[in-house]
Design an enzyme around this catalytic site. Structure first.
Site, mmCIF file in Angstrom:
data_model
loop_
_atom_site.group_PDB
_atom_site.id
_atom_site.type_symbol
_atom_site.label_atom_id
_atom_site.label_comp_id
_atom_site.label_asym_id
_atom_site.label_seq_id
_atom_site.Cartn_x
_atom_site.Cartn_y
_atom_site.Cartn_z
ATOM 1 N N ASN A 109 3.682 -14.726 28.787
ATOM 2 C CA ASN A 109 3.087 -14.330 27.513
ATOM 3 C C ASN A 109 2.614 -12.883 27.608
ATOM 4 O OD1 ASN A 109 0.159 -14.030 26.224
ATOM 5 N ND2 ASN A 109 1.392 -15.306 24.872
ATOM 6 N N ASP A 110 2.879 -12.080 26.569
ATOM 7 C CA ASP A 110 2.598 -10.643 26.660
ATOM 8 C C ASP A 110 1.110 -10.328 26.830
ATOM 9 O OD1 ASP A 110 2.033 -11.432 24.065
ATOM 10 O OD2 ASP A 110 3.116 -9.779 23.105
ATOM 11 N N GLY A 138 -4.658 -9.325 15.178
ATOM 12 C CA GLY A 138 -5.415 -10.526 15.498
ATOM 13 C C GLY A 138 -6.309 -10.226 16.688
ATOM 14 N N CYS A 172 -9.076 -20.894 8.365
ATOM 15 C CA CYS A 172 -8.120 -19.970 8.995
ATOM 16 C C CYS A 172 -6.718 -20.572 8.955
ATOM 17 C CB CYS A 172 -8.551 -19.718 10.442
ATOM 18 S SG CYS A 172 -7.471 -18.611 11.385
ATOM 19 N N CYS A 179 -13.134 -18.708 11.993
ATOM 20 C CA CYS A 179 -12.618 -18.112 13.224
ATOM 21 C C CYS A 179 -13.025 -16.644 13.366
ATOM 22 C CB CYS A 179 -11.090 -18.181 13.262
ATOM 23 S SG CYS A 179 -10.433 -19.833 13.543
#
Length: 314
Positions: A109-110, A138, A172, A179
């Site tokens: 995952n980046d 985000g 959300c 959130c």
């Protein structure tokens, strides 16, 4: 002297960045190209292969390849299960690269890769417990605890943006309510500034002037706040307090030595970060909060590729 090199690739929706690291972890080669995802997975993989091949010489022996990418991964099988920014579904990226080069390949995952890169070779170097928080479109986090990357059951650990900071807040898109992402992300800053501008048009001239008729962004809010615009400063103060509440959760759960804050919105600086620190001081357990250093990233756009290269086999 060994001539082994370790490739790290950051596969994004816009560009592909490829690096080679030597055995000391130093970057000895870098190159990038446009992703052009609209041409399909095979074309994109071909560009990745091309970047790696162009980096190799008779004096360099490729030992492994690590790829950082967004989306849902089946890392064990080397499959990109779903990546919206690429339009990919069930693409066996790891297998294709292993077939091409005959070396171990891992997918990460980046956000996790960037966190590991900053911990191993950047702002968190020398610590055992480090959290890398990205505040951008985000909000996400990558966590290194006791020198190990925390991935979670399905590589989804670190969803800081989706912890609740307002029990009675709006719903959300993730399904939760209130959130953090709804209050402190770059998207939220721009949206909340727009709402206040509509509510108080007599106070919005400076802010709207920054946008020049275009859609408001967090950059416009930051620019207006830097010039003393009260409405913009209010938006950033509220976002900073929300971000601080989220940081308190990270501090209490993970007990880190350092928190690295990156992403475009984090570049806003004191107008956002001072209220964040106020909230941490107000809500955090003092003995835990006082021991945390908050720093900016040092590896820039290379963090993900460096982390991916270093994570192969771990």
């Amino acid at each position: 002297m060994s001539n082994k090199v370790y490739a790290g690739i950051d596969l994004g929706g816009t560009k592909i960045l490829a690096l080679l690291l030597d055995e000391q972890g130093d970057v000895v080669y870098r190159s990038e190209t446009a992703t052009q995802a609209h041409e399909g997975a095979e074309a994109v993989i071909g560009r990745m292969v091309g970047l790696i091949k162009s980096s190799l010489t008779s004096e360099r022996e490729l030992a492994s390849i690590g790829v950082a990418t967004a989306g849902t991964l089946n890392a064990k099988e080397g499959i990109v299960a779903y990546a919206a920014n690429l339009g990919w579904n069930d693409i066996p990226l790891g297998k294709r690269l292993e077939e091409e080069f005959g070396v171990p390949v891992s997918l990460e995952n980046d956000a996790n890769a960037a966190a590991y890169g900053e911990w191993a070779a950047g702002a968190g170097k020398g610590t055992q417990n480090c959290v890398y928080v990205t505040v951008s479109t985000g909000i996400g986090a990558g966590i290194v605890s006791s020198g190990r990357l925390i991935r979670g059951r399905d590589n989804s650990a670190g969803e800081l943006g989706h912890i609740t900071v307002d029990m009675n807040g709006p719903r959300c898109t993730c399904g939760n309510a209130g959130c953090l992402e709804l209050y402190a992300s770059g998207t939220a800053i721009a949206r909340n500034a727009g709402k206040l501008a509509a509510e108080y048009p007599e106070k919005a001239a400076a802010l709207l002037g920054k946008a020049g008729g275009a859609a408001l962004t967090s950059r416009h809010v930051a620019e207006a706040a830097a010039e003393g615009d009260e409405l913009s400063m209010r938006v950033l103060r509220e976002a900073g307090h929300a971000l601080g509440n989220g940081m308190v959760t990270i501090i209490h759960v993970m007990n880190p030595e350092v928190v690295v804050i990156g992403g475009g919105a984090a570049n806003i600086g004191a107008a956002l970060l001072d209220p964040m620190h106020e909230a941490i001081a107000d809500r955090g357990i003092s003995s835990m909060a006082a021991g945390v250093r908050f720093v900016g990233p040092t590896l820039g756009k290379e963090a993900g590729a460096i982390g991916a290269a270093l994570l192969v086999g771990q």
